[in-house]
Design a protein around this motif. Structure first.
Motif, PDB file in Angstrom:
ATOM      1  N   GLY A 173       0.551  -1.486   0.354  1.00  0.00           N
ATOM      2  CA  GLY A 173       0.330   0.165   0.346  1.00  0.00           C
ATOM      3  C   GLY A 173       1.228   1.706  -0.125  1.00  0.00           C
ATOM      4  O   GLY A 173       0.472   2.740  -0.957  1.00  0.00           O
ATOM      5  N   GLU A 174       2.191   0.938   0.803  1.00  0.00           N
ATOM      6  CA  GLU A 174       2.912   2.167   0.639  1.00  0.00           C
ATOM      7  C   GLU A 174       4.068   2.655  -0.409  1.00  0.00           C
ATOM      8  O   GLU A 174       3.879   3.238  -0.631  1.00  0.00           O
ATOM      9  N   TRP A 175       4.090   1.539  -0.610  1.00  0.00           N
ATOM     10  CA  TRP A 175       4.847   1.639  -2.568  1.00  0.00           C
ATOM     11  C   TRP A 175       3.331   2.221  -3.308  1.00  0.00           C
ATOM     12  O   TRP A 175       4.109   2.942  -4.428  1.00  0.00           O
ATOM     13  N   LEU A 176       2.551   1.164  -3.295  1.00  0.00           N
ATOM     14  CA  LEU A 176       1.478   2.490  -4.797  1.00  0.00           C
ATOM     15  C   LEU A 176       1.078   3.654  -4.108  1.00  0.00           C
ATOM     16  O   LEU A 176       0.931   4.903  -5.234  1.00  0.00           O
ATOM     17  N   ARG A 177       1.311   3.992  -3.371  1.00  0.00           N
ATOM     18  CA  ARG A 177       0.814   6.009  -2.845  1.00  0.00           C
ATOM     19  C   ARG A 177       2.496   6.043  -3.617  1.00  0.00           C
ATOM     20  O   ARG A 177       2.131   7.662  -3.436  1.00  0.00           O
ATOM     21  N   GLY A 178       3.368   6.301  -3.516  1.00  0.00           N
ATOM     22  CA  GLY A 178       4.168   6.211  -3.859  1.00  0.00           C
ATOM     23  C   GLY A 178       4.872   6.099  -5.502  1.00  0.00           C
ATOM     24  O   GLY A 178       5.992   6.640  -6.013  1.00  0.00           O
ATOM     25  N   TRP A 179       3.519   5.316  -5.824  1.00  0.00           N
ATOM     26  CA  TRP A 179       4.528   5.127  -7.211  1.00  0.00           C
ATOM     27  C   TRP A 179       2.562   5.753  -8.557  1.00  0.00           C
ATOM     28  O   TRP A 179       3.232   6.624  -8.727  1.00  0.00           O
ATOM     29  N   ILE A 180       1.831   6.059  -7.847  1.00  0.00           N
ATOM     30  CA  ILE A 180       0.404   6.066  -8.323  1.00  0.00           C
ATOM     31  C   ILE A 180       0.288   7.609  -8.976  1.00  0.00           C
ATOM     32  O   ILE A 180       0.425   8.248  -7.449  1.00  0.00           O
ATOM     33  N   PHE A 181      -0.311   7.796 -10.095  1.00  0.00           N
ATOM     34  CA  PHE A 181      -0.506   9.287 -10.191  1.00  0.00           C
ATOM     35  C   PHE A 181       0.861  10.159  -9.541  1.00  0.00           C
ATOM     36  O   PHE A 181       0.643  11.410  -9.054  1.00  0.00           O
ATOM     37  N   THR A 182       2.456   9.674 -10.170  1.00  0.00           N
ATOM     38  CA  THR A 182       3.186   9.641 -10.025  1.00  0.00           C
ATOM     39  C   THR A 182       3.760  10.272  -8.278  1.00  0.00           C
ATOM     40  O   THR A 182       5.250  10.072  -8.587  1.00  0.00           O
ATOM     41  N   GLY A 183       2.711   9.746  -7.440  1.00  0.00           N
ATOM     42  CA  GLY A 183       3.541   8.976  -6.145  1.00  0.00           C
ATOM     43  C   GLY A 183       3.402  10.330  -5.351  1.00  0.00           C
ATOM     44  O   GLY A 183       4.111  11.254  -5.216  1.00  0.00           O
ATOM     45  N   PHE A 184       3.095  10.434  -4.154  1.00  0.00           N
ATOM     46  CA  PHE A 184       2.892  10.739  -2.864  1.00  0.00           C
ATOM     47  C   PHE A 184       3.625  10.492  -1.880  1.00  0.00           C
ATOM     48  O   PHE A 184       2.769  10.098  -1.224  1.00  0.00           O
ATOM     49  N   PRO A 185       4.706   9.248  -1.404  1.00  0.00           N
ATOM     50  CA  PRO A 185       5.182   8.879  -0.243  1.00  0.00           C
ATOM     51  C   PRO A 185       5.457   9.257   1.263  1.00  0.00           C
ATOM     52  O   PRO A 185       6.288   8.499   2.058  1.00  0.00           O
ATOM     53  N   TRP A 186       5.289  10.060   1.003  1.00  0.00           N
ATOM     54  CA  TRP A 186       5.667  10.915   2.149  1.00  0.00           C
ATOM     55  C   TRP A 186       4.648  10.879   3.294  1.00  0.00           C
ATOM     56  O   TRP A 186       3.856   9.727   3.187  1.00  0.00           O
ATOM     57  N   LEU A 187       5.457  10.446   4.727  1.00  0.00           N
ATOM     58  CA  LEU A 187       5.132   9.858   5.548  1.00  0.00           C
ATOM     59  C   LEU A 187       5.208   8.475   5.646  1.00  0.00           C
ATOM     60  O   LEU A 187       4.437   7.876   6.547  1.00  0.00           O
ATOM     61  N   ALA A 188       5.576   7.825   4.640  1.00  0.00           N
ATOM     62  CA  ALA A 188       6.244   6.430   4.497  1.00  0.00           C
ATOM     63  C   ALA A 188       6.511   6.050   5.877  1.00  0.00           C
ATOM     64  O   ALA A 188       7.426   7.159   6.297  1.00  0.00           O
ATOM     65  N   LEU A 189       6.464   5.037   6.764  1.00  0.00           N
ATOM     66  CA  LEU A 189       6.462   4.123   7.912  1.00  0.00           C
ATOM     67  C   LEU A 189       7.538   4.308   7.535  1.00  0.00           C
ATOM     68  O   LEU A 189       8.067   4.724   9.483  1.00  0.00           O
ATOM     69  N   LEU A 198      12.778  12.309  -2.802  1.00  0.00           N
ATOM     70  CA  LEU A 198      11.624  11.424  -1.186  1.00  0.00           C
ATOM     71  C   LEU A 198      11.311   9.608  -2.502  1.00  0.00           C
ATOM     72  O   LEU A 198      10.920   9.382  -2.218  1.00  0.00           O
ATOM     73  N   PHE A 199      11.727  10.047  -3.882  1.00  0.00           N
ATOM     74  CA  PHE A 199      11.672   8.133  -4.543  1.00  0.00           C
ATOM     75  C   PHE A 199      12.841   7.834  -5.235  1.00  0.00           C
ATOM     76  O   PHE A 199      14.110   7.865  -5.422  1.00  0.00           O
ATOM     77  N   GLY A 200      13.092   6.778  -3.765  1.00  0.00           N
ATOM     78  CA  GLY A 200      14.994   5.990  -4.148  1.00  0.00           C
ATOM     79  C   GLY A 200      14.798   5.515  -4.761  1.00  0.00           C
ATOM     80  O   GLY A 200      16.363   5.993  -4.899  1.00  0.00           O
ATOM     81  N   GLU A 201      14.433   5.026  -5.748  1.00  0.00           N
ATOM     82  CA  GLU A 201      14.932   4.192  -6.856  1.00  0.00           C
ATOM     83  C   GLU A 201      15.040   5.281  -7.517  1.00  0.00           C
ATOM     84  O   GLU A 201      16.194   4.394  -8.683  1.00  0.00           O
ATOM     85  N   GLU A 202      14.304   5.998  -7.767  1.00  0.00           N
ATOM     86  CA  GLU A 202      15.078   7.210  -9.054  1.00  0.00           C
ATOM     87  C   GLU A 202      16.621   8.055  -8.394  1.00  0.00           C
ATOM     88  O   GLU A 202      17.304   8.560  -9.822  1.00  0.00           O
ATOM     89  N   ILE A 203      16.908   7.846  -7.042  1.00  0.00           N
ATOM     90  CA  ILE A 203      18.179   8.895  -7.260  1.00  0.00           C
ATOM     91  C   ILE A 203      19.205   7.661  -7.610  1.00  0.00           C
ATOM     92  O   ILE A 203      20.503   7.509  -7.669  1.00  0.00           O
ATOM     93  N   LEU A 204      19.028   6.384  -7.354  1.00  0.00           N
ATOM     94  CA  LEU A 204      19.196   5.062  -7.977  1.00  0.00           C
ATOM     95  C   LEU A 204      19.663   5.265  -9.384  1.00  0.00           C
ATOM     96  O   LEU A 204      21.288   4.180  -9.884  1.00  0.00           O
ATOM     97  N   LYS A 205      19.479   5.709 -10.617  1.00  0.00           N
ATOM     98  CA  LYS A 205      19.184   6.623 -11.631  1.00  0.00           C
ATOM     99  C   LYS A 205      20.521   6.477 -11.245  1.00  0.00           C
ATOM    100  O   LYS A 205      21.653   6.423 -12.631  1.00  0.00           O
ATOM    101  N   ALA A 206      21.729   7.382 -10.669  1.00  0.00           N
ATOM    102  CA  ALA A 206      22.984   8.227 -10.524  1.00  0.00           C
ATOM    103  C   ALA A 206      24.163   6.909 -10.188  1.00  0.00           C
ATOM    104  O   ALA A 206      24.933   7.400  -9.901  1.00  0.00           O
ATOM    105  N   LEU A 207      23.735   6.043  -9.692  1.00  0.00           N
ATOM    106  CA  LEU A 207      24.433   5.028  -9.071  1.00  0.00           C
ATOM    107  C   LEU A 207      24.779   3.562  -9.582  1.00  0.00           C
ATOM    108  O   LEU A 207      24.027   3.792 -10.466  1.00  0.00           O
ATOM    109  N   PRO A 208      26.073   3.222  -9.462  1.00  0.00           N
ATOM    110  CA  PRO A 208      27.464   3.406  -8.081  1.00  0.00           C
ATOM    111  C   PRO A 208      27.909   4.778  -8.814  1.00  0.00           C
ATOM    112  O   PRO A 208      28.696   4.647  -7.719  1.00  0.00           O
ATOM    113  N   GLU A 209      27.652   5.334 -10.009  1.00  0.00           N
ATOM    114  CA  GLU A 209      28.736   5.738 -10.045  1.00  0.00           C
ATOM    115  C   GLU A 209      29.298   6.845  -9.329  1.00  0.00           C
ATOM    116  O   GLU A 209      30.016   8.021  -8.602  1.00  0.00           O
TER     117      GLU A 209
END
Length: 493
Positions: free
Chosen positions: A126-142, A370-381
């Motif tokens: 449920g928290e992942w879905l909130r962080g993805w659908i409609f561009t996502g808003f994962p604020w206050l994910a536990l 807020l979007f951890g997987e998007e930060i990963l696009k520049a890693l591991p460089e």
């Protein structure tokens, strides 16, 4: 039922104290356990959904009340409209715990361990879905509430914020099965052993070094101009921004000087070249600026300038709906609120890190972190993460400490230092283990001088992103689904 609904809303509101600035990290475990007890006692899927909705409304109306500040106090929207818009926004967010509650009621097996796993899996999904659908808003994910010193922070480099949320939900579900039991018995011993295993395991994982230093330490000046949003975009007040950031840069020379998001309220090509050279001094410069595109559009960007290299740019790729672009059918919204430069174009999905002062820097702008997987696009460089934000939009609210806590999770997940340069706060330096090593007080014009060491290495989360957490969440739902499916099968005559 009415009393239980109000109690669920109260539990949701109390949960916010588990996040920054109070950071009472054990509290979400207890409030979530309370919600799960209510769900176990629900008589129908509708009741379970209503309890989840009430918990969500209590949590989000308390925790993201700064949306009203942004719309009314800063954006100029009429107070009644801003209140209705904030309520509607929080109601949409509350639909996700409502969906989890309904799913739990429909899929539960009435066996303690499978149902505890089911709650954990559904919560993480449920928290992942909130962080993805409609561009996502994962604020206050536990999971964000479990930054150090929480032992569960040790799981961040492996499972990320959604994995931590799933673990917290499993612990809460076991507590709920123990304290809320009626017709279902569960022994306290295995519950305590499982809880202890997570706490000890997380504490031991916090001792693991997932990355290693690379290059030489870098002296950085993070500038916090504290220019009020009400003045920033007033053309007559442009000299205020120019002078304030100029004085801060000249007064705090460093190898790298960092200015926050759109610090100078001009397009980058309008900023005088001699002014930029003065900002950089004898070092290099990274500043947030609006960049014009060849097609006539513009992006919210970051620009790196150095004496030995040309201009390097980064364009923000995850834009804020209603703040940086107009969703289809909502053009009328911008007649009610004053938002300058509200039609940005999104940058490319993959952009290489910027080469700055011997480090590979991955910029991220405002709530992109807020979007951890998007930060990963520049890693591991990338060896260093830098967030450029203009949090003046949210006034003196919970948004600033909450946003810093989110940045701490990104540092933990990636095992990289995270620097934050903001207009009004919170400008800070975060170590790869999630600790805030230095920070400026909010709403003060100042510069934060830090020495930062770049890091290299690959955490499991950098390698797999959210896949591990989502896979475990689906797997956790399987036993209850199978048992429940068997019990629902009609018996042959």
């Amino acid at each position: 039922m009415k009393g239980r609904t109000l109690f669920a809303a109260l539990l949701g509101a109390i949960t916010v104290a588990g996040f920054a600035p109070l950071e009472w990290f054990p509290l979400p475990l207890l409030t979530l356990a309370g919600l799960f007890v209510l769900w176990r006692q629900a008589g129908s899927g509708r009741q379970a959904a209503l309890l989840g909705l009430a918990w969500g409304l209590g949590c989000f109306l308390t925790g993201v009340s700064w949306v009203y500040v942004s719309l009314h106090d800063v954006g100029g929207m009429a107070a009644p409209l801003a209140a209705v818009a904030t309520l509607a926004f929080c109601a949409v967010l509350a639909l996700f715990p409502a969906l989890v509650g309904y799913g739990y009621f429909r899929l539960r097996s009435n066996r303690p361990l499978p149902d505890a796993l089911l709650l954990a899996g559904l919560w993480a999904l449920g928290e992942w879905l909130r962080g993805w659908i409609f561009t996502g808003f994962p604020w206050l994910a536990l999971g964000y509430s479990q930054t150090p010193p929480s032992p569960l922070a040790g799981f961040a480099p492996i499972l990320g914020v959604y994995g931590i949320g799933g673990i917290l939900a499993l612990m809460a579900a076991l507590l709920a099965a123990w304290f809320g039991r009626r017709d279902i018995s569960i022994s306290p011993r295995p519950v305590l052993l499982i809880l202890l295993a997570f706490l000890v395991g997380g504490s031991l994982l916090r001792l693991v070094s997932w990355s290693h230093p690379v290059g030489s330490p870098l002296e950085v000046a993070l500038l916090q101009g504290n220019v009020p949003q009400s003045l920033k975009w007033n053309p007559e007040q442009l000299p205020l921004s120019l002078k304030r950031y100029g004085d801060l840069a000249i007064g705090h020379p460093a190898q790298l000087t960092v200015l926050p998001e759109t610090a100078i309220p001009l397009f980058f090509d309008q900023i005088p070249a001699d002014y930029l050279r003065a900002l950089a001094g004898q070092g290099e410069l990274l500043l947030g600026a609006a960049l014009r595109q060849a097609d006539g559009g513009y992006v919210n960007g970051a620009v790196a300038l150095g004496p030995d290299r040309g201009i390097q740019t980064y364009a923000k790729r995850h834009l804020v709906p209603f703040g940086e672009y107009v969703p289809p059918g909502f053009a009328w919204f911008f007649q009610l609120v004053r938002i300058p430069l509200s039609d940005f174009s999104a940058g490319p999905e993959r952009q290489p890190p910027l080469s700055i002062a011997g480090q590979k820097v991955a910029p991220n702008i405002c709530y992109e972190d807020l979007f951890g997987e998007e930060i990963l696009k520049a890693l591991p460089e990338a060896t260093l993460l830098i967030n450029l934000s203009n949090t003046a939009w949210f006034g003196d609210s919970l948004a600033q400490p909450q946003h810093l806590q989110i940045a701490r999770l990104r540092a933990l997940e990636t095992a990289r230092p995270m620097l934050r340069a903001t207009n009004t706060g919170m400008t800070a330096a975060v170590a790869p283990d999630g600790r805030v090593t230095q920070a400026l007080p909010a709403f003060r014009s100042d510069a934060l001088r830090v020495s930062v060491q770049g890091h290299a290495g690959i955490t499991p989360y950098v390698r797999h992103g959210n896949k591990a957490a989502l896979g475990l969440a689906l797997l956790a739902c399987w036993p209850a689904w199978r048992l429940g499916r068997r019990s629902r099968k009609p018996k042959s005559p």
